[in-house]
Design a protein around this motif. Structure first.
Motif, short mmCIF file in Angstrom:
data_model
loop_
_atom_site.label_atom_id
_atom_site.label_comp_id
_atom_site.label_asym_id
_atom_site.label_seq_id
_atom_site.Cartn_x
_atom_site.Cartn_y
_atom_site.Cartn_z
N THR A 178 9.34 -14.66 97.60
CA THR A 178 8.01 -15.11 97.99
C THR A 178 7.16 -15.35 96.75
N GLN A 179 6.70 -16.60 96.59
CA GLN A 179 5.99 -16.93 95.35
C GLN A 179 4.64 -16.24 95.27
N ILE A 180 4.34 -15.74 94.07
CA ILE A 180 3.11 -15.00 93.85
C ILE A 180 1.92 -15.91 93.63
N SER A 181 2.18 -17.20 93.40
CA SER A 181 1.12 -18.16 93.13
C SER A 181 1.68 -19.56 93.32
N PRO A 182 0.85 -20.58 93.42
CA PRO A 182 1.38 -21.95 93.47
C PRO A 182 2.24 -22.27 92.25
N GLN A 183 1.88 -21.73 91.10
CA GLN A 183 2.66 -21.95 89.88
C GLN A 183 4.07 -21.38 89.98
N TYR A 225 0.78 -11.23 89.62
CA TYR A 225 1.65 -10.18 90.17
C TYR A 225 0.81 -9.05 90.74
N ARG A 226 -0.23 -8.66 90.03
CA ARG A 226 -1.09 -7.58 90.51
C ARG A 226 -1.70 -7.94 91.86
N GLN A 227 -2.26 -9.14 91.95
CA GLN A 227 -2.91 -9.55 93.19
C GLN A 227 -1.89 -9.70 94.31
N ALA A 228 -0.70 -10.21 93.98
CA ALA A 228 0.34 -10.36 95.00
C ALA A 228 0.75 -9.01 95.57
N ALA A 229 0.82 -7.99 94.73
CA ALA A 229 1.17 -6.65 95.21
C ALA A 229 0.08 -6.11 96.14
N ILE A 230 -1.18 -6.34 95.77
CA ILE A 230 -2.28 -5.93 96.65
C ILE A 230 -2.20 -6.68 97.97
N ASN A 231 -1.93 -7.98 97.90
CA ASN A 231 -1.83 -8.78 99.12
C ASN A 231 -0.68 -8.31 100.00
N ALA A 232 0.43 -7.94 99.37
CA ALA A 232 1.58 -7.44 100.14
C ALA A 232 1.22 -6.15 100.87
N LYS A 233 0.50 -5.28 100.20
CA LYS A 233 0.05 -4.04 100.84
C LYS A 233 -0.88 -4.34 102.01
N ASP A 234 -1.81 -5.28 101.79
CA ASP A 234 -2.72 -5.67 102.86
C ASP A 234 -1.98 -6.28 104.05
N ALA A 235 -0.86 -6.95 103.77
CA ALA A 235 -0.07 -7.57 104.84
C ALA A 235 0.82 -6.57 105.57
N PHE A 262 10.29 -4.44 102.56
CA PHE A 262 9.66 -4.68 101.27
C PHE A 262 9.57 -6.19 101.07
N LEU A 263 8.53 -6.63 100.36
CA LEU A 263 8.35 -8.04 100.03
C LEU A 263 8.87 -8.31 98.62
N GLN A 264 9.72 -9.32 98.49
CA GLN A 264 10.22 -9.69 97.16
C GLN A 264 9.24 -10.65 96.49
N LEU A 265 8.69 -10.22 95.36
CA LEU A 265 7.72 -11.00 94.60
C LEU A 265 8.46 -11.90 93.61
N TRP A 266 8.08 -13.19 93.58
CA TRP A 266 8.89 -14.22 92.93
C TRP A 266 8.03 -15.17 92.12
N HIS A 267 8.42 -15.40 90.91
CA HIS A 267 7.92 -16.52 90.11
C HIS A 267 9.15 -17.18 89.51
N VAL A 268 9.36 -18.46 89.84
CA VAL A 268 10.61 -19.11 89.46
C VAL A 268 10.63 -19.55 88.00
N GLY A 269 9.46 -19.62 87.34
CA GLY A 269 9.44 -20.10 85.98
C GLY A 269 9.94 -21.54 85.87
N PHE A 308 9.28 -25.25 101.17
CA PHE A 308 9.13 -24.45 102.40
C PHE A 308 9.34 -22.95 102.20
N THR A 309 9.37 -22.49 100.95
CA THR A 309 9.46 -21.04 100.72
C THR A 309 8.07 -20.43 100.85
N PRO A 310 7.97 -19.16 101.28
CA PRO A 310 6.66 -18.58 101.56
C PRO A 310 5.92 -18.13 100.31
N GLY A 311 4.61 -17.99 100.46
CA GLY A 311 3.77 -17.43 99.41
C GLY A 311 3.08 -16.17 99.88
N ILE A 312 2.39 -15.51 98.94
CA ILE A 312 1.62 -14.32 99.26
C ILE A 312 0.30 -14.34 98.47
#
Length: 367
Positions: free
Chosen positions: A60-65, A163-173, A99-106, A71-75
């Protein structure tokens, strides 16, 4: 029932897992568009598989970047957080843990995902790889990844904040924890390896510097959700996508030493899963166990006998199954009862609707 070690319980942080079977992260590309939003179809799919000791979500991508596949999900948006809340609620109602897998493809991406701009990476080195694109001029094609733009140090700080914000968002979700994807040639893995990281600043060059980005991501994520709610996925013996680094094993073991000190919940080994793939030597597994005292998960074309063997010799605590979970939503029950596994429809792996996704039946155990 059975005396198989697969069906003994395991304590993972605050979570008591009823078995040692993990549903591995698998991209299925079923989000609602526009916006890469998780939906009710995904909630049903994951809830059907809640008998796993632990579910690790699709990447799950942590940002548009951080996006590299259609069609993969974001958080990162509120709509995505709300969509994932449907998923976690459904899994928890079914008695599961996720658990949510946090992803940045680079650099594993393409300009079509970034308004015509190149993807980003530690260094401006193109991978020997392709990505699938579903829309626009490349619709339905596998397209070669272009040369990326090297991240500046300020850019790196911004990604760590993502990554920090994505982890907070995952907890909120409602997720029970997060897994940081640092494997398979994606952004964190790109920083770890000398073949993809040729920086000369504090994030490149020697091994200490190549490990810096991973450490800062770990510290940041653990700081907002707790270290025991964090897992990390690593891939020491996967060399595709231009990632064949001669120093990677030493780097991975040094990373594991740091992860142990940080007190993270688990370390997840992504192993090669193709025919004639390199096998992980027992010497590495022993060294990893001696270095990392937490839970170790392995994933890579395991069947029941191989899974039982690696648990019995204590080289792993949990075993993740990927493809077997696709057509067998009740996989733990089938493995416990030695019921033959169903085959999945390869044509419905990526994209589409419920067919070949949430339509696979459970076994008729009375038949």
């Amino acid at each position: 029932m059975t005396l198989s070690p697969l069906f003994s319980s395991h304590q993972l942080g605050a979570h008591s897992l009823p078995n040692r079977i993990v549903m591995a992260p698998m991209t299925r590309s079923r989000t609602t568009q526009p916006g890469d939003i998780p939906n009710a179809m995904m909630a049903e799919y994951y809830a059907q598989r809640a008998s796993a000791g632990l579910i690790i979500s699709e990447a799950t991508q942590i940002s548009p970047q951080g996006k590299g596949y259609s069609f993969t999900p974001g958080i990162y948006s509120q709509a995505q957080i709300n969509g994932w809340q449907q998923v976690t609620d459904a899994v928890h109602r079914a008695g599961g843990r996720i658990f949510l897998q946090l992803w940045h493809v680079g650099r594993m991406s393409h300009k079509v995902f970034h308004n015509g701009e190149p993807p980003v990476a530690p260094s401006a080195l193109a991978p020997d790889a392709e990505v699938w694109i579903a829309e626009g001029e490349y619709a339905g094609e596998m397209v070669t990844c272009p040369t990326p733009r090297a991240l500046s140090e300020d850019d790196i700080k911004a990604v760590i904040e993502d990554y920090r914000q994505a982890a907070i968002n995952a907890k909120d979700a409602g997720f029970d924890g997060v897994e940081i994807h640092a494997a398979n040639g994606y952004l964190i893995d790109q920083f770890l390896r000398s073949t993809s990281n040729q920086r000369t600043d504090q994030y490149g060059g020697n091994m200490t510097n190549r490990l810096r980005f991973l450490k800062e991501v770990i510290d940041t994520v653990a700081g907002v959700i707790g270290a025991d709610h964090v897992g990390v996925r690593l891939a020491p013996y996967i060399t595709a996508r231009g990632m064949d680094c001669p120093y990677v094993i030493e780097t991975i073991l040094t990373a594991a030493e740091y992860l142990n000190t940080a007190g993270i919940g688990y370390l997840h080994l992504s192993e090669a899963d193709w025919d004639d793939a390199p096998q992980i030597p027992d010497g590495f597994r022993t060294a990893l166990r001696e270095t990392f005292n937490g839970t170790i998960i392995v994933a890579g074309r395991y069947d029941k006998p191989r899974a039982e063997a690696i648990l019995e010799n204590e080289h792993a605590d949990l075993v993740a199954f990927g493809r077997p979970f696709i057509a067998n939503p009740d996989l733990p029950d089938r493995l416990a009862r030695n019921i033959p596994l169903a085959d999945f429809d390869a044509n419905s792996l990526f994209g589409g609707g419920i067919s070949g996704y949430s339509t696979y039946p459970t076994a008729d155990i009375n038949g």
